[in-house]
Design a protein around this motif. Structure first.
Motif, short mmCIF file in Angstrom:
data_model
loop_
_atom_site.label_atom_id
_atom_site.label_comp_id
_atom_site.label_asym_id
_atom_site.label_seq_id
_atom_site.Cartn_x
_atom_site.Cartn_y
_atom_site.Cartn_z
N ASP A 142 -27.97 54.40 24.01
CA ASP A 142 -27.05 55.09 24.91
C ASP A 142 -25.96 55.79 24.12
O ASP A 142 -25.59 55.36 23.02
CB ASP A 142 -26.41 54.09 25.89
CG ASP A 142 -25.81 54.77 27.11
OD1 ASP A 142 -26.11 55.94 27.39
OD2 ASP A 142 -25.01 54.11 27.81
N VAL A 186 -26.26 49.80 26.96
CA VAL A 186 -25.44 50.72 27.74
C VAL A 186 -24.02 50.69 27.23
O VAL A 186 -23.49 49.64 26.86
CB VAL A 186 -25.45 50.33 29.24
CG1 VAL A 186 -24.56 51.24 30.06
CG2 VAL A 186 -26.85 50.33 29.79
N THR A 188 -20.06 52.67 28.11
CA THR A 188 -19.29 53.59 28.94
C THR A 188 -17.82 53.40 28.62
O THR A 188 -17.43 52.43 27.95
CB THR A 188 -19.59 53.38 30.44
OG1 THR A 188 -19.00 54.45 31.17
CG2 THR A 188 -19.06 52.05 30.93
#
Length: 192
Positions: A142, A186, A188
């Protein structure tokens, strides 16, 4: 719900989206986006839509990135440079500050993470690779730009059990977040 109710709801939704598309200066973001990638001939692993809704970016198993111009439905640009499948993509079209304190639209940028262990920064406008970031030793799962006002920072997550923070203007990572017991799949950013 019965089939007739579903069709009625779909017609309402289609009408709502049609009205939104017809209004030229609508400041509201669309409630949803519909796009279908047909005949890709390769496995599509990752997708991102630019914040201005003009470009759809796809990462494919053949190690290519494809930029689909959503304004011109048949224009597709292929970007090559990775030597492994592209597993992650992100795009950024935020404004940059000029010397007078105003803002201007900067060059749209695209990030890609690959099975070759690299992250690449691309210019969507110039259709070329700007930099290749090496640091992960296994696939990158990611990538994520930090946000509209600080788009020059980004993070990557990989199979080497690390997350890394980068600056687009430097080839070496700023920080390595290590200590995970398995792949980091992941990543973010917090809004602020």
């Amino acid at each position: 719900p019965r089939r007739s109710e579903l069709l009625e709801n779909y017609d309402d939704m289609e009408d709502h989206i049609g009205k939104w598309l017809d209004s030229a200066a609508n400041p509201i973001t669309p409630p949803c986006a519909f796009a279908t990638v047909l005949n890709s001939h390769e496995t599509l692993n990752a997708v991102a839509v630019s914040s201005d809704f003009k470009t759809l970016v796809g990462g494919f198993a053949d190690s290519a990135l494809r930029l689909y111009n959503l304004e011109e439905g048949n224009k597709v640009t292929c970007l090559c440079g990775h030597t492994g499948p592209v597993y992650a993509v992100d795009s950024w079209t935020g404004g940059a500050k000029d010397t007078n304190g105003g803002t201007y639209e900067s060059n749209p940028l695209v990030l890609s993470g690959s099975g070759d262990g690299t992250v690449r920064l691309w210019s969507a406008e110039l259709e070329t690779n700007l930099l290749s970031y090496q640091g992960h030793v296994l696939p990158v799962w990611d990538v994520s730009f930090s946000g509209s006002s600080y788009g020059h920072y980004f993070a990557s997550a990989g199979a080497d059990r690390t997350c890394r923070m980068w600056d687009t203007g430097r080839k070496n990572c700023l920080r390595v977040f290590a200590g995970h017991n398995s792949d980091v799949e992941v990543v973010t950013w917090h809004p602020n």
